[in-house]
Design a protein around this motif. Sequence first.
Motif, PDB file in Angstrom:
ATOM      1  N   ASP A 102       0.848  -1.180  -0.138  1.00  0.00           N
ATOM      2  CA  ASP A 102      -0.009   0.006  -0.060  1.00  0.00           C
ATOM      3  C   ASP A 102       0.771   1.234  -0.046  1.00  0.00           C
ATOM      4  OD1 ASP A 102      -1.597   2.034   0.594  1.00  0.00           O
ATOM      5  OD2 ASP A 102      -2.849   0.907   1.756  1.00  0.00           O
ATOM      6  N   LEU A 103       0.660   2.105  -0.977  1.00  0.00           N
ATOM      7  CA  LEU A 103       1.843   3.028  -1.280  1.00  0.00           C
ATOM      8  C   LEU A 103       1.667   4.327  -0.187  1.00  0.00           C
ATOM      9  CD1 LEU A 103       1.884   3.760  -5.072  1.00  0.00           C
ATOM     10  CD2 LEU A 103       3.145   1.929  -3.475  1.00  0.00           C
ATOM     11  N   ASN A 104       0.300   4.226   0.490  1.00  0.00           N
ATOM     12  CA  ASN A 104       0.049   5.360   1.660  1.00  0.00           C
ATOM     13  C   ASN A 104       0.999   4.877   2.735  1.00  0.00           C
ATOM     14  OD1 ASN A 104      -2.628   6.867   0.598  1.00  0.00           O
ATOM     15  ND2 ASN A 104      -3.109   4.424   0.228  1.00  0.00           N
ATOM     16  N   GLY A 156      11.336  12.836   7.743  1.00  0.00           N
ATOM     17  CA  GLY A 156      11.972  13.899   8.249  1.00  0.00           C
ATOM     18  C   GLY A 156      12.049  14.874   7.063  1.00  0.00           C
ATOM     19  N   VAL A 157      12.113  14.484   5.565  1.00  0.00           N
ATOM     20  CA  VAL A 157      12.400  15.251   4.675  1.00  0.00           C
ATOM     21  C   VAL A 157      11.286  15.595   3.707  1.00  0.00           C
ATOM     22  CG1 VAL A 157      14.892  14.938   4.808  1.00  0.00           C
ATOM     23  CG2 VAL A 157      13.559  13.477   3.396  1.00  0.00           C
ATOM     24  N   LEU A 158      10.206  14.670   3.665  1.00  0.00           N
ATOM     25  CA  LEU A 158       9.148  14.918   2.822  1.00  0.00           C
ATOM     26  C   LEU A 158       7.701  14.694   3.592  1.00  0.00           C
ATOM     27  CD1 LEU A 158      10.360  12.547  -0.289  1.00  0.00           C
ATOM     28  CD2 LEU A 158      10.619  14.780   0.214  1.00  0.00           C
ATOM     29  N   SER A 159       6.899  15.301   3.026  1.00  0.00           N
ATOM     30  CA  SER A 159       5.599  15.407   3.888  1.00  0.00           C
ATOM     31  C   SER A 159       4.913  14.195   3.482  1.00  0.00           C
ATOM     32  CB  SER A 159       4.717  16.465   3.238  1.00  0.00           C
ATOM     33  OG  SER A 159       4.294  16.274   1.908  1.00  0.00           O
ATOM     34  N   PRO A 160       3.865  13.524   4.060  1.00  0.00           N
ATOM     35  CA  PRO A 160       3.199  12.230   3.806  1.00  0.00           C
ATOM     36  C   PRO A 160       2.650  12.415   2.197  1.00  0.00           C
ATOM     37  CG  PRO A 160       2.398  13.081   5.766  1.00  0.00           C
ATOM     38  CD  PRO A 160       3.216  14.224   5.332  1.00  0.00           C
ATOM     39  N   GLU A 161       2.176  13.597   1.727  1.00  0.00           N
ATOM     40  CA  GLU A 161       1.903  13.604   0.263  1.00  0.00           C
ATOM     41  C   GLU A 161       2.899  13.411  -0.368  1.00  0.00           C
ATOM     42  OE1 GLU A 161      -0.947  15.297   3.130  1.00  0.00           O
ATOM     43  OE2 GLU A 161       1.264  15.821   2.713  1.00  0.00           O
ATOM     44  N   GLU A 162       3.944  14.095  -0.224  1.00  0.00           N
ATOM     45  CA  GLU A 162       5.463  13.855  -1.265  1.00  0.00           C
ATOM     46  C   GLU A 162       5.748  12.666  -1.140  1.00  0.00           C
ATOM     47  OE1 GLU A 162       7.205  18.377  -0.783  1.00  0.00           O
ATOM     48  OE2 GLU A 162       7.561  16.807   0.907  1.00  0.00           O
ATOM     49  N   ARG A 163       5.653  11.799   0.074  1.00  0.00           N
ATOM     50  CA  ARG A 163       6.359  10.396  -0.011  1.00  0.00           C
ATOM     51  C   ARG A 163       5.354   9.581  -0.987  1.00  0.00           C
ATOM     52  NH1 ARG A 163       6.138  11.125   5.455  1.00  0.00           N
ATOM     53  NH2 ARG A 163       4.673   9.249   5.685  1.00  0.00           N
ATOM     54  N   PHE A 164       3.971   9.720  -0.926  1.00  0.00           N
ATOM     55  CA  PHE A 164       3.338   9.097  -1.797  1.00  0.00           C
ATOM     56  C   PHE A 164       3.396   9.276  -3.140  1.00  0.00           C
ATOM     57  CE2 PHE A 164      -0.792   8.819  -4.162  1.00  0.00           C
ATOM     58  CZ  PHE A 164      -1.082   7.559  -3.716  1.00  0.00           C
ATOM     59  N   ALA A 165       3.620  10.658  -3.345  1.00  0.00           N
ATOM     60  CA  ALA A 165       3.693  10.827  -4.790  1.00  0.00           C
ATOM     61  C   ALA A 165       4.920  10.437  -5.347  1.00  0.00           C
ATOM     62  CB  ALA A 165       3.521  12.617  -5.075  1.00  0.00           C
ATOM     63  N   LEU A 166       6.274  10.529  -4.688  1.00  0.00           N
ATOM     64  CA  LEU A 166       7.533   9.912  -5.052  1.00  0.00           C
ATOM     65  C   LEU A 166       7.228   8.362  -5.352  1.00  0.00           C
ATOM     66  CD1 LEU A 166      10.492  10.198  -5.486  1.00  0.00           C
ATOM     67  CD2 LEU A 166      10.775   9.933  -2.974  1.00  0.00           C
ATOM     68  N   VAL A 167       6.944   7.732  -4.314  1.00  0.00           N
ATOM     69  CA  VAL A 167       6.745   6.484  -4.575  1.00  0.00           C
ATOM     70  C   VAL A 167       5.637   5.899  -5.780  1.00  0.00           C
ATOM     71  CG1 VAL A 167       5.006   5.736  -2.979  1.00  0.00           C
ATOM     72  CG2 VAL A 167       6.638   4.074  -3.344  1.00  0.00           C
ATOM     73  N   GLU A 168       4.784   6.758  -5.865  1.00  0.00           N
ATOM     74  CA  GLU A 168       3.575   6.395  -6.825  1.00  0.00           C
ATOM     75  C   GLU A 168       4.752   6.744  -8.367  1.00  0.00           C
ATOM     76  OE1 GLU A 168      -0.702   7.421  -7.688  1.00  0.00           O
ATOM     77  OE2 GLU A 168       0.573   9.262  -7.461  1.00  0.00           O
ATOM     78  N   ALA A 169       5.371   7.722  -8.400  1.00  0.00           N
ATOM     79  CA  ALA A 169       6.307   8.119  -9.702  1.00  0.00           C
ATOM     80  C   ALA A 169       7.686   6.893  -9.917  1.00  0.00           C
ATOM     81  CB  ALA A 169       6.892   9.407  -9.443  1.00  0.00           C
TER      82      ALA A 169
END
Length: 227
Positions: free
Chosen positions: A10-12, A20-33
């Motif tokens: 689950d990518l969420n 510490g360096v990416l927000s939850p939304e950024e982490r999700f978008a990065l792994v999705e990419a």
Amino acid sequence: MRALLLPIKDLNNAKKRLMGVLSPEERFALVEAMLADTIRAVQGVRRAEKIFVVTNYEPAMRLAEENRWEILREEQQISESDSVDTASRICELRGVTGLLRVPLDVPLVQPSDIDDLLAVECEEPALVIVPSRDGMGTNAILRMPPALFPSHFGMGSFAKHVGEAERIGARVIFRANPRLEMDVDDEADLRALLKNDLTGTETGRWLRESGVEARFRQLPKAGAASA
């Protein structure tokens, strides 16, 4: 029969070491990419006679269906090792003689990188293994037969997997591949990724358009002394 296995969680809940360096939304978008880049590479693979996706993540199931890959549906996800081992036993029962596990977070990977591993010829029992960038983790693992030994994904998995293979007398074949070795788990990995040419990748596009690339180039490295 040689087959490819994609374990997709689950990518969420992914990439918590980047908290510490990416927000939850950024982490999700990065792994999705990164998943999009990995899927695109897998779509170009020619030597896999079957492609399996083990997951309980609905978007991943839709991706598998669109590509006519076989879904091994999980009721729950305990760990990547558990997912891979359960899938490996199923694949072996279905006639798979060699199963290559590739992670979803290798945005530089090319179809030829995967095909080259699937093309390795050797007698069973055997292990073909590609380490992570730091040499500690396991970024690609081909086991012949698929359930040759239990998985130990996580810190120190490379040595554990090699040790398991040696313990049972399996042949061990090491492969170095800078693209397959470049996964992203923490800040150091992300900084290392940004040193590569990301032209044409979904990950590179997102890093630029989100502003994360520019932000990382301005920020000092973690642990760096303050001026």
